[in-house]
Design an enzyme around this catalytic site. Structure first.
Site, PDB file in Angstrom:
ATOM      1  N   GLY A  46       0.842  -1.186   0.000  1.00 15.93           N
ATOM      2  CA  GLY A  46       0.000   0.000   0.000  1.00 15.93           C
ATOM      3  C   GLY A  46       0.877   1.235   0.000  1.00 15.93           C
ATOM      4  O   GLY A  46       2.058   1.157   0.361  1.00 15.93           O
ATOM      5  N   GLN A  51       3.025  10.066   1.746  1.00 12.97           N
ATOM      6  CA  GLN A  51       4.322   9.382   1.861  1.00 12.97           C
ATOM      7  C   GLN A  51       5.270   9.780   0.739  1.00 12.97           C
ATOM      8  O   GLN A  51       6.479   9.588   0.857  1.00 12.97           O
ATOM      9  CB  GLN A  51       4.139   7.861   1.842  1.00 12.97           C
ATOM     10  CG  GLN A  51       3.441   7.307   3.075  1.00 12.97           C
ATOM     11  CD  GLN A  51       3.333   5.797   3.015  1.00 12.97           C
ATOM     12  OE1 GLN A  51       2.399   5.278   2.415  1.00 12.97           O
ATOM     13  NE2 GLN A  51       4.269   5.095   3.606  1.00 12.97           N
ATOM     14  N   CYS A  94       5.786  -0.161   7.672  1.00 10.48           N
ATOM     15  CA  CYS A  94       5.444   1.024   6.888  1.00 10.48           C
ATOM     16  C   CYS A  94       6.681   1.468   6.129  1.00 10.48           C
ATOM     17  O   CYS A  94       7.771   1.506   6.692  1.00 10.48           O
ATOM     18  CB  CYS A  94       4.971   2.148   7.813  1.00 10.48           C
ATOM     19  SG  CYS A  94       4.500   3.659   6.941  1.00 10.48           S
ATOM     20  N   LEU A  95       6.502   1.798   4.858  1.00 10.83           N
ATOM     21  CA  LEU A  95       7.635   2.257   4.053  1.00 10.83           C
ATOM     22  C   LEU A  95       8.209   3.559   4.613  1.00 10.83           C
ATOM     23  O   LEU A  95       9.366   3.881   4.336  1.00 10.83           O
ATOM     24  CB  LEU A  95       7.188   2.446   2.597  1.00 10.83           C
ATOM     25  CG  LEU A  95       6.773   1.150   1.880  1.00 10.83           C
ATOM     26  CD1 LEU A  95       6.136   1.456   0.529  1.00 10.83           C
ATOM     27  CD2 LEU A  95       7.961   0.209   1.732  1.00 10.83           C
ATOM     28  N   HIS A 136      -4.630   1.460   7.566  1.00  7.42           N
ATOM     29  CA  HIS A 136      -3.260   1.986   7.672  1.00  7.42           C
ATOM     30  C   HIS A 136      -3.058   3.139   6.678  1.00  7.42           C
ATOM     31  O   HIS A 136      -2.500   4.186   7.029  1.00  7.42           O
ATOM     32  CB  HIS A 136      -2.277   0.833   7.408  1.00  7.42           C
ATOM     33  CG  HIS A 136      -0.828   1.206   7.327  1.00  7.42           C
ATOM     34  ND1 HIS A 136       0.118   0.730   8.214  1.00  7.42           N
ATOM     35  CD2 HIS A 136      -0.136   1.992   6.453  1.00  7.42           C
ATOM     36  CE1 HIS A 136       1.309   1.216   7.886  1.00  7.42           C
ATOM     37  NE2 HIS A 136       1.191   1.976   6.808  1.00  7.42           N
ATOM     38  N   GLU A 137      -3.535   2.962   5.442  1.00  2.00           N
ATOM     39  CA  GLU A 137      -3.362   4.008   4.412  1.00  2.00           C
ATOM     40  C   GLU A 137      -4.224   5.234   4.709  1.00  2.00           C
ATOM     41  O   GLU A 137      -3.777   6.373   4.530  1.00  2.00           O
ATOM     42  CB  GLU A 137      -3.706   3.469   3.018  1.00  2.00           C
ATOM     43  CG  GLU A 137      -2.904   2.262   2.542  1.00  2.00           C
ATOM     44  CD  GLU A 137      -1.418   2.374   2.745  1.00  2.00           C
ATOM     45  OE1 GLU A 137      -0.899   3.510   2.825  1.00  2.00           O
ATOM     46  OE2 GLU A 137      -0.757   1.333   2.858  1.00  2.00           O
ATOM     47  N   HIS A 140      -2.665   7.493   7.147  1.00  2.00           N
ATOM     48  CA  HIS A 140      -1.637   8.385   6.571  1.00  2.00           C
ATOM     49  C   HIS A 140      -2.256   9.705   6.105  1.00  2.00           C
ATOM     50  O   HIS A 140      -1.625  10.766   6.198  1.00  2.00           O
ATOM     51  CB  HIS A 140      -0.963   7.717   5.357  1.00  2.00           C
ATOM     52  CG  HIS A 140       0.174   6.803   5.695  1.00  2.00           C
ATOM     53  ND1 HIS A 140       1.309   7.221   6.362  1.00  2.00           N
ATOM     54  CD2 HIS A 140       0.370   5.487   5.430  1.00  2.00           C
ATOM     55  CE1 HIS A 140       2.152   6.201   6.495  1.00  2.00           C
ATOM     56  NE2 HIS A 140       1.606   5.120   5.934  1.00  2.00           N
TER      57      HIS A 140
END
Ligand code: GNR
Ligand code: NI
Length: 174
Positions: A46, A51, A94-95, A136-137, A140
């Site tokens: 994702g 991000q 998470c990236l 999660h997305e 963000h």
């Protein structure tokens, strides 16, 4: 298509609230495609626009496993319209929080209303990994990282390590 640089914590951009898109037009579609390319390359399942430094309510996901047919999801202005009473725990990464993983508790299932790549209003029901990843997305887009769901102690340990790693990388680049 283009690869976009991924911001990592601590970064003030990741704490900001993103703005809805007016409509999904060609420029938003290009952002979605660039985000998908960036996500696949990372690799991740994702990615949210903030991000990559774009404060728009746009997310992309693909939870298909390696070797399976890709299932890219392009989502703008997601709204959670329902969550289940029962929770699920996933070991999240998470990236934007590289190399750190922790268990996060969230509703096990949810329904999301959103605009697709053709600016069409849609709804999806999700459970399992997809439900976790969608939440999660969407977090963000509101400046929330998975580490914000941990105790302050755990969060600060991770943030200190990330800051130290950033400083070391900056030092090495001089
Ligand atoms: O690639 C990712 N894996 C992942 C694993 C468990 C829970 C959430 C995620 S999302 C993450 C990519 C990312 O940082 N998206 O914002
Ligand atoms: Ni993330």
């Amino acid at each position: 298509m283009a690869l976009l640089p991924i911001l990592t914590a601590p970064d003030p951009q990741l704490k900001k609230i993103s703005a809805p898109v007016k409509e999904v037009d060609a420029s938003v579609r290009k952002l979605m495609d660039d985000m998908l390319e960036t996500m696949y390359q990372a690799p991740g399942i994702g990615l949210a626009a903030p991000q990559v430094g774009v404060l728009k309510r746009v997310i992309v996901l693909d939870i298909a496993r390696e070797g399976e047919e890709p299932q890219p999801l392009r989502i703008a202005n997601p709204e959670i319209v329902w969550v289940s009473d029962d929770d699920a725990t996933y070991n999240e990464g998470c990236l934007s929080v590289p190399e750190h993983y922790a268990d996060v508790v969230r509703p096990a299932a949810c329904r999301i209303k959103y605009l697709d790549q053709d600016n069409k209003q849609r709804e999806i029901a999700a459970e399992g990994m997809l439900a976790t990843c969608l939440q999660h997305e969407i977090d963000h887009l509101d400046g929330i990282l998975f580490i914000d769901h941990l105790t302050a102690l755990k969060r600060n340990i991770i943030l200190r390590k990330l800051l130290k790693a950033k400083k070391a990388a900056a030092e090495a680049a001089m």
